[in-house]
Design a protein around this motif. Structure first.
Motif, PDB file in Angstrom:
ATOM      1  N   SER A  49       0.853  -1.180   0.000  1.00  0.00           N
ATOM      2  CA  SER A  49       0.000   0.000   0.000  1.00  0.00           C
ATOM      3  C   SER A  49       0.895   1.239   0.000  1.00  0.00           C
ATOM      4  CB  SER A  49      -0.925   0.005   1.218  1.00  0.00           C
ATOM      5  OG  SER A  49      -1.925   0.987   1.101  1.00  0.00           O
ATOM      6  N   ALA A  50       0.377   2.364  -0.491  1.00  0.00           N
ATOM      7  CA  ALA A  50       1.206   3.572  -0.583  1.00  0.00           C
ATOM      8  C   ALA A  50       0.348   4.823  -0.534  1.00  0.00           C
ATOM      9  CB  ALA A  50       2.027   3.559  -1.867  1.00  0.00           C
ATOM     10  N   VAL A  51       0.961   5.920  -0.073  1.00  0.00           N
ATOM     11  CA  VAL A  51       0.304   7.222  -0.030  1.00  0.00           C
ATOM     12  C   VAL A  51       1.397   8.278  -0.063  1.00  0.00           C
ATOM     13  CG1 VAL A  51       0.277   7.443   2.487  1.00  0.00           C
ATOM     14  CG2 VAL A  51      -1.525   8.545   1.131  1.00  0.00           C
ATOM     15  N   GLY A  52       1.079   9.498  -0.468  1.00  0.00           N
ATOM     16  CA  GLY A  52       2.067  10.570  -0.513  1.00  0.00           C
ATOM     17  C   GLY A  52       1.429  11.908  -0.239  1.00  0.00           C
ATOM     18  N   ASN A  53       2.249  12.888   0.122  1.00  0.00           N
ATOM     19  CA  ASN A  53       1.793  14.276   0.258  1.00  0.00           C
ATOM     20  C   ASN A  53       2.840  15.185  -0.366  1.00  0.00           C
ATOM     21  OD1 ASN A  53       3.854  14.524   2.156  1.00  0.00           O
ATOM     22  ND2 ASN A  53       2.485  14.659   3.936  1.00  0.00           N
ATOM     23  N   GLN A  54       2.809  16.472  -0.081  1.00  0.00           N
ATOM     24  CA  GLN A  54       3.739  17.392  -0.718  1.00  0.00           C
ATOM     25  C   GLN A  54       5.169  17.232  -0.231  1.00  0.00           C
ATOM     26  OE1 GLN A  54       1.678  20.847   1.580  1.00  0.00           O
ATOM     27  NE2 GLN A  54       3.630  21.695   0.889  1.00  0.00           N
ATOM     28  N   TYR A  55       5.364  16.510   0.903  1.00  0.00           N
ATOM     29  CA  TYR A  55       6.685  16.411   1.499  1.00  0.00           C
ATOM     30  C   TYR A  55       7.392  15.083   1.216  1.00  0.00           C
ATOM     31  CZ  TYR A  55       4.983  20.390   4.191  1.00  0.00           C
ATOM     32  OH  TYR A  55       4.463  21.612   4.557  1.00  0.00           O
ATOM     33  N   PHE A  56       6.654  13.972   1.208  1.00  0.00           N
ATOM     34  CA  PHE A  56       7.298  12.667   1.067  1.00  0.00           C
ATOM     35  C   PHE A  56       6.276  11.621   0.648  1.00  0.00           C
ATOM     36  CE2 PHE A  56       5.672  12.742   5.356  1.00  0.00           C
ATOM     37  CZ  PHE A  56       5.379  11.428   5.699  1.00  0.00           C
ATOM     38  N   ASP A  57       6.786  10.440   0.285  1.00  0.00           N
ATOM     39  CA  ASP A  57       5.963   9.285  -0.066  1.00  0.00           C
ATOM     40  C   ASP A  57       6.162   8.204   0.987  1.00  0.00           C
ATOM     41  OD1 ASP A  57       5.101  10.406  -2.579  1.00  0.00           O
ATOM     42  OD2 ASP A  57       7.119   9.975  -3.331  1.00  0.00           O
ATOM     43  N   ALA A 225      -3.379  12.872  11.557  1.00  0.00           N
ATOM     44  CA  ALA A 225      -2.506  12.260  10.549  1.00  0.00           C
ATOM     45  C   ALA A 225      -3.310  11.562   9.464  1.00  0.00           C
ATOM     46  CB  ALA A 225      -1.563  11.264  11.215  1.00  0.00           C
ATOM     47  N   LEU A 226      -2.770  11.565   8.253  1.00  0.00           N
ATOM     48  CA  LEU A 226      -3.297  10.748   7.169  1.00  0.00           C
ATOM     49  C   LEU A 226      -2.710   9.363   7.324  1.00  0.00           C
ATOM     50  CD1 LEU A 226      -4.705  10.293   4.413  1.00  0.00           C
ATOM     51  CD2 LEU A 226      -2.589  11.117   3.337  1.00  0.00           C
ATOM     52  N   ILE A 227      -3.571   8.342   7.464  1.00  0.00           N
ATOM     53  CA  ILE A 227      -3.109   6.988   7.767  1.00  0.00           C
ATOM     54  C   ILE A 227      -3.263   6.076   6.566  1.00  0.00           C
ATOM     55  CG2 ILE A 227      -3.564   4.915   9.138  1.00  0.00           C
ATOM     56  CD1 ILE A 227      -4.198   6.692  11.488  1.00  0.00           C
ATOM     57  N   CYS A 228      -2.204   5.347   6.282  1.00  0.00           N
ATOM     58  CA  CYS A 228      -2.211   4.286   5.277  1.00  0.00           C
ATOM     59  C   CYS A 228      -1.968   2.987   6.029  1.00  0.00           C
ATOM     60  CB  CYS A 228      -1.122   4.529   4.232  1.00  0.00           C
ATOM     61  SG  CYS A 228      -1.044   3.296   2.926  1.00  0.00           S
ATOM     62  N   ASP A 229      -2.963   2.092   6.053  1.00  0.00           N
ATOM     63  CA  ASP A 229      -2.883   0.916   6.907  1.00  0.00           C
ATOM     64  C   ASP A 229      -3.153  -0.358   6.138  1.00  0.00           C
ATOM     65  OD1 ASP A 229      -5.534   1.679   6.500  1.00  0.00           O
ATOM     66  OD2 ASP A 229      -5.810   2.308   8.568  1.00  0.00           O
ATOM     67  N   ALA A 245       5.327  17.184   7.231  1.00  0.00           N
ATOM     68  CA  ALA A 245       6.604  16.594   6.843  1.00  0.00           C
ATOM     69  C   ALA A 245       7.029  15.459   7.767  1.00  0.00           C
ATOM     70  CB  ALA A 245       7.693  17.673   6.819  1.00  0.00           C
ATOM     71  N   HIS A 246       6.243  15.210   8.832  1.00  0.00           N
ATOM     72  CA  HIS A 246       6.595  14.176   9.803  1.00  0.00           C
ATOM     73  C   HIS A 246       5.858  12.875   9.502  1.00  0.00           C
ATOM     74  CE1 HIS A 246       8.851  16.973  12.167  1.00  0.00           C
ATOM     75  NE2 HIS A 246       7.802  17.699  12.509  1.00  0.00           N
ATOM     76  N   TYR A 247       6.518  11.753   9.779  1.00  0.00           N
ATOM     77  CA  TYR A 247       5.892  10.450   9.618  1.00  0.00           C
ATOM     78  C   TYR A 247       5.775   9.752  10.965  1.00  0.00           C
ATOM     79  CZ  TYR A 247      10.425   8.204  10.336  1.00  0.00           C
ATOM     80  OH  TYR A 247      11.614   7.779  10.888  1.00  0.00           O
TER      81      TYR A 247
END
Length: 343
Positions: A49-57, A225-229, A245-247
């Motif tokens: 599974s994958a997700v991204g935003n303006q800072y990182f993937d 947070a945006l969660i990818c689970d 920018a934080h994970y």
């Protein structure tokens, strides 16, 4: 897969690069997915599974997680993966993008099933030798260290760092940022059952993962947070959280006898997000481990680890030991261990 059970304790690799301006370019995020698959094939895992935003993937893997920033990549894998074998293909792909490695950090605890690990993870000595031979010579500031504790061997912390001279200055530009790596074992059995999928569950791993995130309370750890689970079959769970920018990331191996969960996040001292001590209290309440360790990498002094210690002691965890060590370009690593009063 080990003969006795699945190895939950992860290996973690962080590589920093220079040569591309992250303010105007996307650096490592330009990597084609086929290149990422090639790197992961060397490690022996895949993307689920994958997700991204303006800072990182952020990628959830079949064995843990991958985070790709413009000039930084973090890979965290469990089981019998060969994480360090990702370095040669990563360096090759980065070179084609005009990037040069400027620092490396490798960390892990002790494995529950060490005899099941393939080379170069057969021992920390083998890992350090492999890193010494694989990393380019301009990373001349190097250190390997084993940080002990008063708990069983799983809670010995292993660290290898390497950096070039310029990186020693670069790291001081962001002194308030810290990384926290948490390892938990002997999870509460009732809570651990929530990470098993119901018999006959026909949902996809993504759908089942979202259900687990709600059911277990993980979604409340950082509600913004945006969660990818993802939920594995028949049991196990992974998530990546994106907060600007934080994970953050959580991985769970819930089987009795070798239950394990990890939590990792990046934060900044003085930011407007929730205090890290309060965040870790929420994490502990999800799993109720009998034993846990907290490793904090920071240039900001002792404030963070004292905050963590004080917060965890209010919910019944006793700090059994702590040790501090200094590493080139990284600042300090504070390694703490905790047990509940029932142990």
């Amino acid at each position: 897969m080990a003969l006795s059970g699945f190895e939950g304790f992860e290996k973690r690799l962080e590589l920093q690069f220079s040569g591309d301006d992250p303010a105007i370019g996307i650096g490592l995020r330009r990597l084609h997915f086929s290149s990422i698959e090639e790197v992961l094939a060397a490690v022996q895992c895949t993307v689920v599974s994958a997700v991204g935003n303006q800072y990182f993937d952020a990628y959830v893997l079949s064995e843990s997680s991958l985070f790709v920033y413009p000039t930084k990549i973090i890979i965290k894998t469990c089981g019998t993966t060969q994480l360090l074998k990702s370095i040669p293909p990563l360096l090759s792909h980065a070179h084609l993008l005009g990037l040069k490695i400027c620092s490396c950090r490798y960390t892990r605890g002790n494995f529950i099933f060490p005899k099941a690990q393939p080379f170069p993870h057969t021992s920390f000595r083998d890992e350090a030798f492999y890193l010494e031979e694989t990393l380019p010579s301009h990373l001349c500031y190097r250190k390997a260290s084993v940080m002990p504790s008063k708990l069983p061997l799983q809670y010995t912390w292993h660290v290898f760092s390497a950096s070039e001279e310029d990186q020693l200055v670069m790291e001081q530009k962001n002194p308030d940022v810290f990384t926290i790596e948490v390892c938990m074992t002997e999870l509460d059995r009732v809570l651990g059952r929530k990470f098993f999928r119901p018999t006959g569950d026909s949902n996809s791993g993504d759908v089942a993962g979202k259900e687990m995130t709600v059911l277990t309370g993980i979604g409340g750890i950082n509600p913004g947070a945006l969660i990818c689970d993802f939920a594995f079959d028949p049991c196990g769970y992974s998530m990546n959280g994106m907060d600007g920018a934080h994970y953050s990331t959580i991985h769970v191996t819930p089987e009795d006898g070798y239950s394990y969960a990890s939590f990792e996040c990046v934060g900044s001292i003085g930011d407007d997000r929730e205090d890290i001590g309060e965040t870790l209290k929420k994490v502990v309440k999800v799993f109720r481990p009998a034993k846990m360790s907290v490793s904090i990498t920071t240039c900001a002094g002792i404030e963070v680890w004292i905050n963590v210690k004080n917060a965890l002691e209010t919910i019944g965890l006793n700090c059994r030991s702590y040790v501090v060590d200094e590493f080139p370009a990284m600042g300090s690593i504070v390694f703490q261990t905790f047990t509940t009063r029932r142990t």
